[in-house]
Design an enzyme around this catalytic site. Sequence first.
Site, short mmCIF file in Angstrom:
data_model
loop_
_atom_site.label_atom_id
_atom_site.label_comp_id
_atom_site.label_asym_id
_atom_site.label_seq_id
_atom_site.Cartn_x
_atom_site.Cartn_y
_atom_site.Cartn_z
N HIS A 156 -3.65 -5.21 0.97
CA HIS A 156 -2.98 -5.63 2.20
C HIS A 156 -2.99 -7.16 2.33
CE1 HIS A 156 -2.44 -1.72 4.15
NE2 HIS A 156 -3.48 -1.36 3.41
N LYS A 158 -13.03 -0.19 25.65
CA LYS A 158 -11.80 0.62 25.60
C LYS A 158 -11.42 0.77 24.14
CE LYS A 158 -6.85 0.57 26.51
NZ LYS A 158 -5.71 -0.01 27.20
N GLU A 210 -8.46 -0.89 33.38
CA GLU A 210 -8.45 -0.59 34.83
C GLU A 210 -9.22 0.72 35.06
OE1 GLU A 210 -7.19 -2.70 36.89
OE2 GLU A 210 -5.92 -3.93 35.59
N ARG A 224 0.21 5.54 41.44
CA ARG A 224 1.08 4.81 40.53
C ARG A 224 2.53 5.19 40.71
NH1 ARG A 224 -0.62 2.32 36.00
NH2 ARG A 224 -2.85 1.89 35.86
N CYS A 241 0.84 -1.20 0.00
CA CYS A 241 0.00 0.00 0.00
C CYS A 241 0.88 1.26 0.00
CB CYS A 241 -0.97 -0.04 1.17
SG CYS A 241 -2.39 1.03 0.88
N ASP A 286 -34.17 -6.34 57.08
CA ASP A 286 -35.08 -5.28 57.55
C ASP A 286 -34.37 -4.05 58.10
OD1 ASP A 286 -37.30 -6.58 56.78
OD2 ASP A 286 -37.69 -7.52 58.73
N GLY A 329 4.61 -13.57 39.53
CA GLY A 329 3.69 -14.70 39.47
C GLY A 329 2.76 -14.56 38.27
N GLY A 330 2.85 -13.43 37.56
CA GLY A 330 2.10 -13.24 36.32
C GLY A 330 2.75 -14.06 35.21
N VAL A 331 2.09 -14.09 34.06
CA VAL A 331 2.55 -14.95 32.98
C VAL A 331 3.95 -14.58 32.50
CG1 VAL A 331 2.04 -15.76 30.64
CG2 VAL A 331 0.16 -15.24 32.21
N GLU A 357 -1.55 -8.88 4.49
CA GLU A 357 -1.41 -9.31 5.89
C GLU A 357 -2.73 -9.50 6.63
OE1 GLU A 357 -0.76 -6.40 4.56
OE2 GLU A 357 -0.91 -4.73 5.94
N SER A 377 6.54 -12.73 33.71
CA SER A 377 7.73 -12.89 34.55
C SER A 377 7.93 -14.35 34.94
CB SER A 377 7.67 -11.97 35.78
OG SER A 377 6.44 -12.04 36.42
N1 LIG Z 1 4.76 -7.72 42.84
C1 LIG Z 1 5.80 -7.75 41.99
N2 LIG Z 1 7.01 -8.16 42.43
C2 LIG Z 1 8.07 -8.20 41.60
N3 LIG Z 1 8.02 -7.82 40.32
C3 LIG Z 1 6.86 -7.39 39.84
C4 LIG Z 1 5.67 -7.34 40.63
N4 LIG Z 1 4.67 -6.89 39.86
C5 LIG Z 1 5.18 -6.68 38.64
N5 LIG Z 1 6.49 -6.98 38.60
C6 LIG Z 1 7.44 -6.85 37.46
O1 LIG Z 1 6.87 -5.98 36.50
C7 LIG Z 1 6.79 -6.64 35.24
C8 LIG Z 1 5.59 -6.14 34.47
O2 LIG Z 1 4.38 -6.53 35.09
P1 LIG Z 1 3.24 -7.18 34.22
O3 LIG Z 1 2.03 -7.28 35.08
O4 LIG Z 1 3.16 -6.48 32.92
O5 LIG Z 1 3.82 -8.65 33.88
P2 LIG Z 1 3.62 -10.01 34.66
O6 LIG Z 1 3.08 -9.71 36.01
O7 LIG Z 1 4.87 -10.79 34.60
O8 LIG Z 1 2.57 -10.77 33.77
P3 LIG Z 1 1.01 -10.49 33.62
O9 LIG Z 1 0.92 -9.59 32.41
O10 LIG Z 1 0.45 -11.83 33.39
O11 LIG Z 1 0.50 -9.84 34.85
C9 LIG Z 1 6.74 -8.10 35.59
O12 LIG Z 1 7.15 -8.90 34.48
C10 LIG Z 1 7.68 -8.18 36.75
O13 LIG Z 1 9.01 -8.19 36.25
O1 LIG Z 2 2.13 -4.20 34.81
C1 LIG Z 2 1.32 -3.28 34.71
N1 LIG Z 2 1.59 -2.11 35.31
C2 LIG Z 2 0.75 -1.05 35.32
O2 LIG Z 2 1.04 0.00 35.88
C3 LIG Z 2 -0.48 -1.24 34.61
N2 LIG Z 2 -1.56 -0.43 34.38
C4 LIG Z 2 -2.43 -1.16 33.63
N3 LIG Z 2 -1.93 -2.37 33.37
C5 LIG Z 2 -2.52 -3.43 32.55
O3 LIG Z 2 -2.43 -3.00 31.20
C6 LIG Z 2 -3.60 -3.38 30.45
C7 LIG Z 2 -4.26 -2.15 29.88
O4 LIG Z 2 -4.78 -1.40 30.96
P1 LIG Z 2 -5.57 -0.03 30.81
O5 LIG Z 2 -6.59 -0.22 29.73
O6 LIG Z 2 -6.19 0.23 32.13
O7 LIG Z 2 -4.53 0.99 30.43
C8 LIG Z 2 -4.47 -4.14 31.44
O8 LIG Z 2 -4.19 -5.51 31.28
C9 LIG Z 2 -4.02 -3.63 32.79
O9 LIG Z 2 -4.25 -4.56 33.84
C10 LIG Z 2 -0.72 -2.45 33.95
N4 LIG Z 2 0.17 -3.46 34.00
N1 LIG Z 3 -3.19 1.70 3.82
C1 LIG Z 3 -2.27 2.54 3.35
O1 LIG Z 3 -1.08 2.30 3.39
C2 LIG Z 3 -2.80 3.85 2.86
C3 LIG Z 3 -1.72 4.71 2.27
C4 LIG Z 3 -2.21 6.11 2.01
N2 LIG Z 3 -2.55 6.73 3.25
C5 LIG Z 3 -3.41 6.03 1.07
O2 LIG Z 3 -4.49 6.38 1.44
O3 LIG Z 3 -3.26 5.59 -0.05
MG LIG Z 4 1.39 -8.69 36.37
#
Ligand SMILES: Nc1ncnc2c1ncn2[C@@H]1O[C@H](COP(=O)(O)OP(=O)(O)OP(=O)(O)O)[C@@H](O)[C@H]1O
Ligand SMILES: O=c1[nH]c(=O)c2[nH+]cn([C@@H]3O[C@H](COP(=O)(O)O)[C@@H](O)[C@H]3O)c2[nH]1
Ligand SMILES: NC(=O)CC[C@H](N)C(=O)O
Ligand SMILES: [Mg+2]
Length: 538
Positions: free
Chosen positions: A189, A530, A536, A317, A91, A475, A245-247, A191, A249
Amino acid sequence: MDKKEQTKITDAYDTILILDFGSQYSHLITRRIRECGVYCELLPCTVKVKDLEFKPKGIILSGSPYSNHEEGAPHVDKQMFELGVPVLGICYGLQEVARVKGRGGEIASETGHLVQKREYGSATLNILGGAQRHELFDGFNGDQTRVWMSHGDHLDGLPQGFKVIGHTETSEYAAIAHEMDKVFGLQFHPEVTHSEEGAKILRNFAINVCECQSNWSMETFVDKEIQRIRGVVGETGRVIGAVSGGVDSTVAAVLMKRAIGDRFHAVLVDHGLMRLNESKNVKKVLDEQLGINLTIVDASESFLGKLKGVTDPERKRKIIGNTFIEVFEEQAKLIDAEQSEKIEYLVQGTLYPDVIESISFKGPSATIKSHHNVGGLLDTMKLKLIEPLRELFKDEVRKMGLLLGIPADLIWRHPFPGPGLAIRILGEVTPAQISIVQQADHIYMSELKANNLYNQISQAYAALLPIRSVGVMGDKRTYEQVIALRAVESTDFMTADWFDMPVKVMKRISSRIINEVHGVNRVVYDVSSKPPATIEWE
Ligand SMILES: Nc1ncnc2c1ncn2[C@@H]1O[C@H](COP(=O)(O)OP(=O)(O)OP(=O)(O)O)[C@@H](O)[C@H]1O
Ligand SMILES: O=c1[nH]c(=O)c2[nH+]cn([C@@H]3O[C@H](COP(=O)(O)O)[C@@H](O)[C@H]3O)c2[nH]1
Ligand SMILES: NC(=O)CC[C@H](N)C(=O)O
Ligand SMILES: [Mg+2]
């Protein structure tokens, strides 16, 4: 990250370079190429040949929201065409091909005027050449195929040296090729799945035209990644890792364990904002089941102390992000004191979407929320990073996790944000509020699992609202808080839609929460997508 420290993955695999001009489909090109067993990297279109850290076997130019003649429209480094490797423009990418290789002036823009010439949606591609059709169309079912168009601009003439290899009713130059130079362009496209045989085109390009070996698979990637980590860390080096403990890490931790055994020190920071019994459960799985050397640091007093009286979401945060850093610094020092060799590396679970977002040529997007970011540890701790998952998408990480023998229920866990329950308790975070939301969330999750809904939902949780409403229980008048239930479906968590929850299940969850959790007399279900909402509440 200090890339020089690490041997590169691009040394191990033939690599296709995809240049991102900002198309909403750029990630899909990456996916399609990897699906053929070919490794590829997506880089911003502004990258210069002299800055490339690897020699690609072929280059793909993505689409773009820009019009090619528009002021500020991004352009490719012309030297990409002098690398002597095949180039495929999609494209806008086709229009870039014409700009660089053509006689100039062939791109006609219909944007703004002649709106009727814009083309969005399905079209029939007529493939030329019959049995001698171009090798990009090898394995096609016939001379016609459905393709997906999405453009306002088009080529007005054929760039010199090119020939047409396919056209549609409205697009004379829907597919063009320069045989000598091996430069190709597609107005549609390939893809997107709406282009029925589009994936075959990308495969033909990567494997037939660019002659890439199809050897990128999770199995070989895991083996090579383990070798790479061993090379980086050395025979005696020690590594610390933030593990929640999340996926992400957990997968990173298991990989590290495979690579360097107990020289990997996983640290889980319990900020007191985890789900009910979370730390204990994580310890059980990671330590006992997966054999990870895991330390749980109870830092709840420090976190909760600093959060006292704070109601602003961004302040929460930031406090949590900073406190994470402090706890890690302390922890690294403690481990250093016990060991002969100092810790040099920190493992992060960074995924490819995070990397892509941070390298976008458009620059970082507006801050909606400050994600707690362990990357902030770098400056203060002087630790170098190891990010074993930085080339992977979430579903690839899940695949790797299954391959590494991580239990399926852990792999399919919903993401849980680093700041934990603090951003699910609106208003001030207190031990009493934490307890309410933990109990409500626990009931919610148990019911979703009992009703086989958990795996159909991408992410679900309970939030505690800071308002009170009047109710009647036994009540008696009650004046208590509200739990909001959230459940969304999403592929990349950038966009999401609320989950169509069966009413019967909602009734049961609501009744259990109100009956069992003291302090709650009302439950509501969040029906916002969203955007414009976010997943969140804070
Ligand atoms: N309570 C915690 N203790 C230590 N490290 C943390 C903690 N929470 C988050 N982290 C760190 O922040 C990173 C980003 O968090 P995020 O939630 O995106 O990933 P995750 O927890 O590993 O997986 P998931 O997306 O499944 O929650 C993690 O991979 C980890 O390295
Ligand atoms: O590790 C993280 N640290 C953060 O500060 C944080 N803020 C949002 N999220 C996660 O991100 C995704 C999108 O969230 P939002 O739509 O709320 O932005 C969702 O999966 C949220 O749970 C976080 N994950
Ligand atoms: N999908 C695209 O790459 C579009 C390219 C360019 N914006 C167009 O309209 O032709
Ligand atoms: Mg996590």
